[in-house]
Design a protein around this motif. Structure first.
Motif, PDB file in Angstrom:
ATOM      1  N   ASN A   7       1.920   2.441  -3.371  1.00  0.00           N
ATOM      2  CA  ASN A   7       0.828   2.903  -4.248  1.00  0.00           C
ATOM      3  C   ASN A   7       0.119   1.786  -5.011  1.00  0.00           C
ATOM      4  O   ASN A   7      -0.516   2.035  -6.032  1.00  0.00           O
ATOM      5  CB  ASN A   7       1.322   3.964  -5.251  1.00  0.00           C
ATOM      6  CG  ASN A   7       1.887   5.155  -4.531  1.00  0.00           C
ATOM      7  OD1 ASN A   7       1.486   5.436  -3.403  1.00  0.00           O
ATOM      8  ND2 ASN A   7       2.820   5.831  -5.158  1.00  0.00           N
TER       9      ASN A   7
ATOM     10  N   TYR B 162      -5.142   9.145  -0.943  1.00  0.00           N
ATOM     11  CA  TYR B 162      -4.467  10.343  -1.461  1.00  0.00           C
ATOM     12  C   TYR B 162      -3.653  10.067  -2.725  1.00  0.00           C
ATOM     13  O   TYR B 162      -3.011  10.965  -3.255  1.00  0.00           O
ATOM     14  CB  TYR B 162      -3.555  10.945  -0.378  1.00  0.00           C
ATOM     15  CG  TYR B 162      -4.317  11.335   0.863  1.00  0.00           C
ATOM     16  CD1 TYR B 162      -5.360  12.260   0.808  1.00  0.00           C
ATOM     17  CD2 TYR B 162      -4.002  10.770   2.107  1.00  0.00           C
ATOM     18  CE1 TYR B 162      -6.069  12.603   1.952  1.00  0.00           C
ATOM     19  CE2 TYR B 162      -4.709  11.113   3.254  1.00  0.00           C
ATOM     20  CZ  TYR B 162      -5.738  12.029   3.173  1.00  0.00           C
ATOM     21  OH  TYR B 162      -6.444  12.373   4.297  1.00  0.00           O
ATOM     22  N   CYS B 163      -3.612   8.812  -3.160  1.00  0.00           N
ATOM     23  CA  CYS B 163      -2.788   8.459  -4.316  1.00  0.00           C
ATOM     24  C   CYS B 163      -3.687   8.185  -5.533  1.00  0.00           C
ATOM     25  O   CYS B 163      -4.395   7.184  -5.580  1.00  0.00           O
ATOM     26  CB  CYS B 163      -1.950   7.224  -3.992  1.00  0.00           C
ATOM     27  SG  CYS B 163      -1.086   6.600  -5.424  1.00  0.00           S
TER      28      CYS B 163
ATOM     29  N   LEU C 185      -0.673   2.641   8.741  1.00  0.00           N
ATOM     30  CA  LEU C 185      -0.600   3.461   7.528  1.00  0.00           C
ATOM     31  C   LEU C 185      -0.754   4.943   7.877  1.00  0.00           C
ATOM     32  O   LEU C 185      -1.426   5.284   8.846  1.00  0.00           O
ATOM     33  CB  LEU C 185      -1.719   3.058   6.557  1.00  0.00           C
ATOM     34  CG  LEU C 185      -1.681   1.617   6.039  1.00  0.00           C
ATOM     35  CD1 LEU C 185      -2.982   1.287   5.300  1.00  0.00           C
ATOM     36  CD2 LEU C 185      -0.467   1.391   5.130  1.00  0.00           C
ATOM     37  N   ASN C 186      -0.169   5.800   7.034  1.00  0.00           N
ATOM     38  CA  ASN C 186      -0.315   7.238   7.253  1.00  0.00           C
ATOM     39  C   ASN C 186      -1.484   7.817   6.473  1.00  0.00           C
ATOM     40  O   ASN C 186      -1.568   9.025   6.286  1.00  0.00           O
ATOM     41  CB  ASN C 186       0.958   7.973   6.806  1.00  0.00           C
ATOM     42  CG  ASN C 186       2.106   7.674   7.733  1.00  0.00           C
ATOM     43  OD1 ASN C 186       1.892   7.498   8.929  1.00  0.00           O
ATOM     44  ND2 ASN C 186       3.298   7.589   7.183  1.00  0.00           N
ATOM     45  N   PHE C 187      -2.336   6.952   5.975  1.00  0.00           N
ATOM     46  CA  PHE C 187      -3.461   7.422   5.162  1.00  0.00           C
ATOM     47  C   PHE C 187      -4.636   6.464   5.331  1.00  0.00           C
ATOM     48  O   PHE C 187      -4.442   5.278   5.594  1.00  0.00           O
ATOM     49  CB  PHE C 187      -3.059   7.479   3.681  1.00  0.00           C
ATOM     50  CG  PHE C 187      -2.286   6.263   3.219  1.00  0.00           C
ATOM     51  CD1 PHE C 187      -2.941   5.091   2.871  1.00  0.00           C
ATOM     52  CD2 PHE C 187      -0.893   6.289   3.158  1.00  0.00           C
ATOM     53  CE1 PHE C 187      -2.229   3.975   2.456  1.00  0.00           C
ATOM     54  CE2 PHE C 187      -0.170   5.164   2.750  1.00  0.00           C
ATOM     55  CZ  PHE C 187      -0.832   4.007   2.403  1.00  0.00           C
TER      56      PHE C 187
ATOM     57  N   GLY D  97      -6.880   0.910  -1.457  1.00  0.00           N
ATOM     58  CA  GLY D  97      -5.728   1.714  -1.857  1.00  0.00           C
ATOM     59  C   GLY D  97      -5.708   3.031  -1.088  1.00  0.00           C
ATOM     60  O   GLY D  97      -6.722   3.418  -0.490  1.00  0.00           O
ATOM     61  N   ASN D  98      -4.553   3.705  -1.114  1.00  0.00           N
ATOM     62  CA  ASN D  98      -4.342   4.994  -0.447  1.00  0.00           C
ATOM     63  C   ASN D  98      -5.281   6.049  -1.035  1.00  0.00           C
ATOM     64  O   ASN D  98      -5.220   6.331  -2.230  1.00  0.00           O
ATOM     65  CB  ASN D  98      -2.868   5.386  -0.679  1.00  0.00           C
ATOM     66  CG  ASN D  98      -2.532   6.768  -0.125  1.00  0.00           C
ATOM     67  OD1 ASN D  98      -3.392   7.487   0.358  1.00  0.00           O
ATOM     68  ND2 ASN D  98      -1.263   7.114  -0.217  1.00  0.00           N
TER      69      ASN D  98
ATOM     70  N   LEU E 133      -7.875   4.235   3.831  1.00  0.00           N
ATOM     71  CA  LEU E 133      -7.977   3.387   2.640  1.00  0.00           C
ATOM     72  C   LEU E 133      -9.338   3.548   1.967  1.00  0.00           C
ATOM     73  O   LEU E 133     -10.381   3.464   2.629  1.00  0.00           O
ATOM     74  CB  LEU E 133      -7.797   1.915   3.022  1.00  0.00           C
ATOM     75  CG  LEU E 133      -6.392   1.484   3.442  1.00  0.00           C
ATOM     76  CD1 LEU E 133      -6.407   0.043   3.959  1.00  0.00           C
ATOM     77  CD2 LEU E 133      -5.396   1.630   2.272  1.00  0.00           C
TER      78      LEU E 133
ATOM     79  N   LEU F  29       0.834  -1.210   0.000  1.00  0.00           N
ATOM     80  CA  LEU F  29       0.000   0.000   0.000  1.00  0.00           C
ATOM     81  C   LEU F  29       0.869   1.261   0.000  1.00  0.00           C
ATOM     82  O   LEU F  29       0.538   2.252  -0.670  1.00  0.00           O
ATOM     83  CB  LEU F  29      -0.950  -0.021   1.194  1.00  0.00           C
ATOM     84  CG  LEU F  29      -2.052  -1.087   1.093  1.00  0.00           C
ATOM     85  CD1 LEU F  29      -2.686  -1.361   2.455  1.00  0.00           C
ATOM     86  CD2 LEU F  29      -3.134  -0.658   0.087  1.00  0.00           C
ATOM     87  N   ASN F  30       2.003   1.229   0.718  1.00  0.00           N
ATOM     88  CA  ASN F  30       2.921   2.374   0.709  1.00  0.00           C
ATOM     89  C   ASN F  30       3.557   2.567  -0.663  1.00  0.00           C
ATOM     90  O   ASN F  30       4.028   3.653  -0.987  1.00  0.00           O
ATOM     91  CB  ASN F  30       4.016   2.206   1.765  1.00  0.00           C
ATOM     92  CG  ASN F  30       3.522   2.593   3.155  1.00  0.00           C
ATOM     93  OD1 ASN F  30       2.631   3.441   3.293  1.00  0.00           O
ATOM     94  ND2 ASN F  30       4.081   1.975   4.184  1.00  0.00           N
TER      95      ASN F  30
END
Ligand code: AMP
Ligand code: MG
Length: 318
Positions: A16, A34-35, A125-127, A31-32, A129, A13-14
């Protein structure tokens, strides 16, 4: 590949890319948020139209502040009562939430899933999902890791193993009009339970008000490839399909009839939660048997029976 390695899921996931994640409702394709590359891939793999907004998954109620600047009082009550759990709240989004997630709407759908593996993953995670159900658009939802593997095996790096989904159908979705709660989708938490927590919820007729931007409300959805019918009188329905190979999806009692190739029982003791848990797995089994028709029994229209009937009506829409 099916694996229970959370660290590996974090790494993918990190980078992308996407991971299928277990939740208590159905498996999600995550998925992230923000991506853009990751989120586009979700739509692409599922063949999901871009007008269909995604649900954002978070690991704590506090994380709501990352996504919205305003929480209506009844939304707070619902989050406190049902999270982690199978309830999605649609709230005004802030400017950080990408438009691709919300299909350009000014609201975002958010949920804190009740699954230990996925909560542990989200915490690392920093985001948040984005995760719609891990099935091709319109098909039967996945409630086991193997369902996801069968759908996407080659195009997905990893299905994170989390066992069978306990609730078994998608979350209930509640939005707000001037702070008043509105039901957008029937689901894994009954409307009766929600009304016990916050009083009356406005129920829009989800089948008549089909909004193209709310595909959980699309008329045909969650559907087997085999022609499927939803009936109250099973014996009469069987008679109308003479000379056909028939499979049955029944609430609790088998039927004695030589024309029936296979019968799936959702709950021997008439427990509607158990019926919801078993619903999609039973449809997956029936759909693989090369039948001419599947006849599903209409369930009692109370509690989770309402949510299951809603899914079956969409599954059987011609
Ligand atoms: P799925 O993840 O496949 O269960 O589908 C998510 C569902 O959430 C969509 O089909 C919509 O019905 C609903 N949804 C997501 N975002 C919004 C939103 N901003 N407003 C209304 N409904 C939403
Ligand atoms: Mg879905």
């Amino acid at each position: 590949m099916i694996s229970d390695n959370i660290d590996k899921a974090v790494e993918i996931l990190n980078n992308n890319d996407l991971v299928a994640i277990p939740t208590e409702t159905v498996y999600g394709l995550a998925g992230n948020i923000y991506c853009e590359e990751a989120v586009s891939k979700i739509f692409e793999i599922k063949n999901r139209p871009f007008f269909n907004p995604l649900i954002v998954h978070i690991h704590s109620i506090k994380q709501l502040d990352e996504l919205t600047n305003y929480i209506p009082p009844k939304a707070q009550l619902l989050a406190d009562a049902f999270w982690p759990g199978a309830l999605t709240l649609v709230l005004k989004k802030n400017s950080k939430v990408p438009n691709i997630i919300t299909a350009g709407k000014d609201t975002v759908a958010i949920r804190m899933p009740n699954h230990p593996t996925t909560l542990a993953l989200l915490e690392q995670l920093n985001f948040p999902l984005a995760a719609p159900s891990a099935n091709p658009f319109g098909c039967i939802s996945p409630t086991k890791a193997i369902h996801v593997e069968e759908y996407f095996g080659n195009s997905l790096q990893m299905v994170l193993e989390g066992g069978d989904c306990k609730n078994g159908i998608e979350s209930t979705i509640i939005g707000f009009e001037s702070d008043m709660p509105v039901l957008y989708r029937l689901g894994a938490i009954s409307i009766e339970d929600i009304e016990k927590a916050i009083g009356t919820v406005k129920i829009i007729n989800t089948r008549e008000n089909i909004a193209p931007d709310a595909p959980g409300m699309l008329e045909k959805h969650y559907a087997p490839l085999t022609s499927t019918y939803l009936e109250s009188d099973i014996e009469a329905a069987i008679k109308s399909f003479s000379n056909k190979k028939i499979g049955l999806l029944l609430l609790s009692k088998k039927i004695n009839n030589p024309q029936i190739v296979h019968q799936e029982i959702l709950t021997e003791h008439g427990d509607l939660q158990e019926a919801a848990t078993n619903l999609y797995a039973a449809l997956h089994v029936l759909d693989k048997l090369n039948l001419d028709v599947i006849i599903a029994e209409r369930l009692p229209d109370i509690g989770l029976g309402k949510s299951i009937n809603d899914r079956l009506e969409r599954a059987t829409k011609k």
